[in-house]
Design an enzyme around this catalytic site. Structure first.
Site, PDB file in Angstrom:
ATOM      1  N   CYS A 101     -10.973 -87.957  12.362  1.00  0.00           N
ATOM      2  CA  CYS A 101     -11.075 -87.884  13.818  1.00  0.00           C
ATOM      3  C   CYS A 101     -12.361 -88.511  14.351  1.00  0.00           C
ATOM      4  CB  CYS A 101     -11.005 -86.435  14.264  1.00  0.00           C
ATOM      5  SG  CYS A 101     -12.442 -85.499  13.729  1.00  0.00           S
ATOM      6  N   ALA A 104     -15.610 -87.033  13.234  1.00  0.00           N
ATOM      7  CA  ALA A 104     -15.968 -87.478  11.880  1.00  0.00           C
ATOM      8  C   ALA A 104     -16.630 -88.848  11.930  1.00  0.00           C
ATOM      9  CB  ALA A 104     -14.738 -87.517  10.985  1.00  0.00           C
ATOM     10  N   ARG A 135     -20.526 -86.516   2.281  1.00  0.00           N
ATOM     11  CA  ARG A 135     -20.269 -87.959   2.212  1.00  0.00           C
ATOM     12  C   ARG A 135     -21.131 -88.717   1.198  1.00  0.00           C
ATOM     13  NH1 ARG A 135     -17.419 -90.908   5.478  1.00  0.00           N
ATOM     14  NH2 ARG A 135     -18.964 -92.530   5.480  1.00  0.00           N
ATOM     15  N   HIS A 235     -17.155 -93.898  16.123  1.00  0.00           N
ATOM     16  CA  HIS A 235     -18.188 -94.909  15.866  1.00  0.00           C
ATOM     17  C   HIS A 235     -18.693 -95.452  17.200  1.00  0.00           C
ATOM     18  CE1 HIS A 235     -15.728 -95.867  11.987  1.00  0.00           C
ATOM     19  NE2 HIS A 235     -16.513 -94.832  11.808  1.00  0.00           N
TER      20      HIS A 235
HETATM   21  S1  SF4 Z   1     -18.755 -98.094   5.698  1.00  0.00           S
HETATM   22 FE1  SF4 Z   1     -17.441 -98.495   7.446  1.00  0.00          FE
HETATM   23  S2  SF4 Z   1     -15.459 -98.466   6.544  1.00  0.00           S
HETATM   24 FE2  SF4 Z   1     -16.723 -97.449   5.173  1.00  0.00          FE
HETATM   25  S3  SF4 Z   1     -16.648 -95.303   5.499  1.00  0.00           S
HETATM   26 FE3  SF4 Z   1     -18.288 -96.182   6.591  1.00  0.00          FE
HETATM   27  S4  SF4 Z   1     -17.538 -96.647   8.595  1.00  0.00           S
HETATM   28 FE4  SF4 Z   1     -15.974 -96.442   7.162  1.00  0.00          FE
END
Ligand code: SF4
Ligand code: SF4
Lengths: 582, 458
Positions: A101, A104, A135, A235
């Site tokens: 989402c 995230a 992550r 993003h």
């Molecule tokens: S580097 Fe780009 S594609 Fe990879 S997880 Fe991160 S945001 Fe996503």
């Protein structure tokens, strides 16, 4: 299911003639999945168009119609044009997708790797809990006194009372408590799903608290999970927020000749450390990374750089564009995944600055690093060449990692992103023709103007012309499809069903995807490499990273375990007898 | 230092949770639903929740965790998620063909107020639910309770939707195992089998979330309680529910709905709780406890006897879920360890009372908090240090900073394996816990011993 050991011939497959290395793609059936000794090699033809039909066959009509536009067979046109693919559209309810989402994408991906901002999740406990340290972003504080909040999870842990009567009061109190405990330079507030619905004004709270606290920058993100169709919206929201509230706050001009920012690098498994080392050896001055191993102060100062390098185009191109408009900093696309790509990227940066000493030093560094890479590459290639990969991940990695596989002779026969846009697939040339739908319109486009005092175009007109001459494309990204072979499958937002079908049909030697896909794939007998978090390894960026990756893939595709799947009595059940010793 | 900002002095916090010792309801509901055979859990909300829940469960089990989502966008959030859910039901039954879809809500759909039973009824009217297939649901608002509440609600949902009385009382016991691991569920079944008690256990994630590698993937693995079994729970003689919080609501619902009486016990972790579990099953079913179980019990006692010197007076800090912590604290007290800092993120005042009751004879002040967090736990043990930490993986940051050994126990465990295979319930589970505790303490003793007193025989 197609048994392992059969030769699967891809019909309609055309080698992409971009370089000599790629010619292995004219697949010689003998070289593919080496036939198991006792099995007679047979050749099964697989045609991507047919496969595409099979993938769509089981869906209800409406779903099939939609997915049909999201699954295409690649075809490189004479002018380099590629087919259009429908992407960045809503996920279909009930069709198991890889996507996450907006929250995230915003809190988890873009802001998560920054160590000294207190990232406060405003909402019930879950979202904050799940994005806590999961992550594998690494960070290295500059000393014992440096702030590092990445190991902490901060949440308002909203309760029913706040859902009914509003959560602003609790949020203010939480910000106050965080300030009193830690005195951070900045506090970021992240809204989760219910916040927007109950009407909490997180931005008003942020403004009020910033004013009240005085020496702490407080800013908020309306990144409720439902805001967009995937992480991608998050993003964009993160980019907007960081640009509005942080970039440009500190005008100190640092020492250094060749000042750069690295955008869209998140220091998974230590990637950023490896890239930083390389930059230092080459003589580049890294002002800020967005956002691996980063600090709030680096962001604040990032507008003093002279060039922006974009690694993950999807997650960060907005900041680059806005910095160009406001401060006059040009950007180029680079890629540090793959040894060749790394060398190419370093040369490109050196060429941009057009300094003979720098160019020489970069060549020196490349010459120093490459022999070790070549040695391992040759060794690994002997065991991996001809094997096939499929990559379904993220918004840039499904593209970047093809490089690494190619370097050890493995071709990517199908790939797709989880949350990318058409420009990431087809290249930025299609930008003008992208239709903005209602979901994307939801996400604010900041209107940015040149800064009256600080706008300073780093390139003169002559400079731009020189770039063109040198073959450096400014503000350009070719996308993934241009670098894939004709006949390869390109699938956006792949579903669980499609993944299983592809495995059944192609029996790839390895698949790169995310954690949720990991074990369904491995349970099918196919090794799976996480390309978001890398499972456990890394770094995979730059030269040393390439070596690590070659070895990792070699380990995975040649893992002995796959030979043990059947117990002796499953292989030879006919030998059963009763207590006969002879 | 990894947690360099955690001060020793405790200041009052009323709004800020730091390093939670709980997570949200839906993940528990998803886990419970995976314990139904051929069931696809469905998260009714935006897709981030399901992505997070699946990821966390996957990291904990290193197994496929399948679920679907209604994928809300802004529109659904304004107008309600009915269209999304009906479409999802249709797609799931067409493409993935499960026998059951188990819908749980999220804070989003709860805040909107979607009426799930009404939506399911509409899906049925529209023919979106094929004959013989089921859609069940549980409300799991994340702003109430914790993941344990979500588990409890989904298990209750199984009763609400599927249990039926056929008018007879069949000689069989329902066992609700609680929010425990697949290996624990397997062990509970084994113990009931050993006792010769016919039973239906629900949910049952064994052979779902600890499945074998066979080279073939099955979206719906062989494990799990079947719909048919769930139906028959309504005609069982009685229910033994393990864990008040996780299993109590379903057991009581079954009593109300089908008049199946229930015994709600603590989770059978450690000596006493296992004794009670075995004894209860024995009495309900009217069986004799076989020698094999006496031997298992005796072995556990034997290790406690032999190694008592390593347990005695050692201070322990615990973080986890209430049902687990109650039994574990009791076990630690029974072997003369001192559990002195105990925190759960799950709210509920009864927990604190019960822990204080269990630890009343511990000759040391005891800190306990429900609705607390690991930040507080860390602060406690900075002023009053312990010899051992027990809890989920997140405690490793405290363990490293404070240099205290850690035994991983609870949810989630993201950095080790074993929890899905080897039980901590029953006498054998008790033995495993003791082995882990001893390994941790004795490795530490070996590490820290001066050369002259480094021991071969311990
Ligand atoms: S580097 Fe780009 S594609 Fe990879 S997880 Fe991160 S945001 Fe996503
Ligand atoms: S939005 Fe709510 S249900 Fe979803 S993960 Fe966050 S807390 Fe849990």
């Amino acid at each position: 299911m197609v048994a392992a050991g059969l030769n699967l011939r891809l019909t309609g497959w055309k080698a992409c003639a971009t370089d000599g290395e790629r010619n292995m793609a004219t697949l010689n059936p003998e070289e593919l999945s080496p036939p198991v000794a006792e099995m007679k090699p047979a050749v099964v033809d697989i045609n991507a168009e047919e496969v595409r039909k099979e993938l769509l066959g089981k869906y209800p009509t409406k779903v099939a119609r939609k997915r049909a536009k999201q699954i295409v067979v690649n075809e490189i046109g004479p002018d380099g044009a590629v087919p259009e693919i429908a992407v960045n559209v809503r996920t279909i309810p009930g069709i198991i997708s890889q996507r996450g989402c907006t929250y995230a994408g915003c809190k988890g991906v873009v802001l998560g790797p920054t160590r000294d901002i207190v990232n406060l999740t405003h909402g019930p406990i879950g979202c904050g809990f799940y994005s806590w340290l999961t992550r594998r972003n690494q960070t290295k504080p500059r000393g014992p006194e440096d702030h590092n909040f990445m190991t902490y999870c901060f949440s308002t842990d909203m309760q029913e009372e706040q859902i009914v009567f509003g959560g602003e009061k609790k949020l203010k109190q939480a910000v106050q408590e965080a300030y009193d405990l830690f005195h951070p330079k900045a506090i970021g507030i992240f809204a989760t799903c219910p916040v927007g619905l109950i009407g909490d004004d997180v931005h008003a709270v942020a403004r009020e608290m910033k004013e009240k606290l005085g020496d702490c920058n407080v800013f908020a993100f309306s990144c409720e999970g439902y805001k967009g169709v995937s992480q991608s919206a998050g993003h964009h929201i993160a980019n907007n927020g960081i640009f509005t509230h942080v970039v440009g706050l500190d005008n100190t001009v640092k020492e250094g000749k060749f000042k750069i920012n690295l955008l869209g690098e998140y220091n998974i498994g230590g990637d950023a450390f490896e890239i930083e080392r390389l930059f230092e050896e080459c003589g580049f001055t890294l002002i800020s990374t967005f956002s691996g191993n980063s600090s709030y102060e680096y962001f604040a100062n990032s507008h003093t750089a002279d060039l922006n390098l974009i690694m993950c185009h999807r997650s960060i191109n907005y900041v680059a564009e806005m910095m160009e408009t406001k401060f006059g900093i040009p950007w180029i696309k680079i890629n540090f995944i793959g040894a060749e790509a790394t060398a190419k990227s370093l040369r490109k940066i050196a060429k941009f600055f057009d300094d003979p000493e720098l160019i020489a030093r970069v060549e020196e560094v490349i010459a120093r690093e490459m022999p070790a890479v070549e040695k391992v590459r040759e060794e690994v290639k002997a065991r991996c060449a001809g094997k096939r990969a499929m990559l379904f991940v993220g918004g840039s990695r499904a593209h970047h990692y093809q490089e690494l596989f190619r370097e050890i002779g493995m071709e990517t026969i199908a790939a797709g992103y989880e949350f990318a846009h058409r420009d990431d697939y087809e290249g930025r040339r299609v930008l003008p023709s992208i239709k903005v739908d209602a979901d994307s319109r939801n996400i604010e486009e900041l209107h940015v103007e040149p800064d009256p005092e600080r706008y300073r175009p780093r390139l003169t007109e002559a400079g731009v012309a020189r770039m063109k001459e040198a073959g450096i494309e400014l503000s350009e990204y070719e996308g993934m499809m241009a670098e894939m072979c004709s006949g390869a499958l390109v699938i956006d937002d792949i579903s669980q069903f499609e993944t299983e079908k592809l495995i059944e049909i192609y029996r790839p030697d390895i698949i790169g995807a995310g954690i949720k896909e990991k074990y369904t794939i491995q349970k099918s007998g196919v090794p799976m490499k996480q390309l978001h978090s890398y499972d456990s390894g890394g770094p995979y960026a730059a030269f040393k990273g390439a070596i690590n990756f070659y070895r990792e893939i070699d380990r995975m595709v040649n893992n002995k375990v796959w030979k043990y799947l059947k117990a002796p009595w499953q292989e030879h059940p006919e030998l059963a007898a009763k207590y006969v010793w002879e | 230092m990894l947690l360099r900002h955690t001060p020793k002095e405790i200041t009052e916090r009323s709004a800020l949770t730091i390093n939670p010792a709980k997570t949200c309801q839906p993940i528990g509901a998803m886990y419970a639903a995976l314990g139904i055979h051929s069931c696809l859990p469905h998260s009714h909300g935006s897709q981030g929740c399901y992505a997070y829940h699946r990821s966390t469960l996957t990291r904990h089990y290193k197994e496929p965790v399948m679920a679907a989502t209604s994928s809300f966008t802004e529109g659904a959030s304004v107008f309600g998620g009915q269209a999304n859910l009906i479409q999802a039901i249709n797609n799931i039954f067409t493409v993935y063909e499960p026998e059951v879809i188990a819908v749980h809500t999220t804070c989003l759909s709860e805040t909107i107020g979607d009426d799930i039973p009404q939506i399911i009824a509409k899906a049925r009217d529209e023919g979106k639910i094929p004959p013989g297939r089921h859609v069940i649901h549980a409300n799991t608002p994340s702003y109430v309770g914790s993941h344990v509440t979500g588990f409890a609600n989904m298990v209750k949902g199984m009763v609400d939707y599927l249990a039926q009385s056929n008018g007879h009382k069949e000689s069989r016991v329902n066992i609700i195992p609680g929010y425990v691991e697949p290996g624990d569920m397997e062990e509970i079944k084994r113990l009931a089998g050993e006792l010769g008690v016919p039973h239906i256990m629900f949910p049952d994630t064994s052979n779902v979330l600890n499945g074998p590698q066979t080279g073939r993937y099955h979206m719906f693995p062989p494990g799990g309680v079947t719909v048919e079994e769930l139906t028959r729970t309504g005609s069982s003689m009685g229910t033994v529910a393990l864990g008040t919080l996780a299993s109590g609501p379903a057991a009581r619902a079954l009593d109300t709905k089908c008049k199946v009486p229930c015994e709600i016990l603590d989770l059978p972790i450690g000596l006493q709780a296992t004794d009670i579990f075995i004894d209860t099953l024995r009495q309900i079913a009217g069986v004799t406890v076989p020698e094999s179980i006496n031997i298992e019990r005796g072995r556990l006692l034997d290790v406690i006897t032999d190694m008592h010197q390593y347990f005695f007076g050692r201070k322990v800090a615990l973080a986890g879920d209430p049902d687990q912590l109650i039994s574990l604290t009791q076990f630690l007290v029974d072997i003369d360890m001192w559990p002195i800092h105990i925190v759960t993120g799950t709210p509920g005042k009864k927990f604190e009372k019960k822990i204080l009751e269990i630890t009343k004879d511990v000759p040391h002040p005891v800190n306990v908090k429900s609705g607390g967090d690991m930040f507080l736990l860390h602060q406690w043990l900075r002023s009053d240090p312990v010899d051992l930490l027990m809890g989920n993986t997140y405690l490793k940051y405290i363990a490293r900073d404070e240099d205290i050994p850690l035994v991983r126990f609870g949810f989630p465990i993201l950095d080790r394996i074993g929890h899905s295979y080897f039980p901590t319930v029953g006498y054998r589970g008790g033995l495993r816990l003791l082995e882990k505790i001893l390994d941790a303490l004795m490795d530490r003793q070996d590490r820290d011993a001066p050369e002259e007193s480094f021991e071969l025989v311990m």
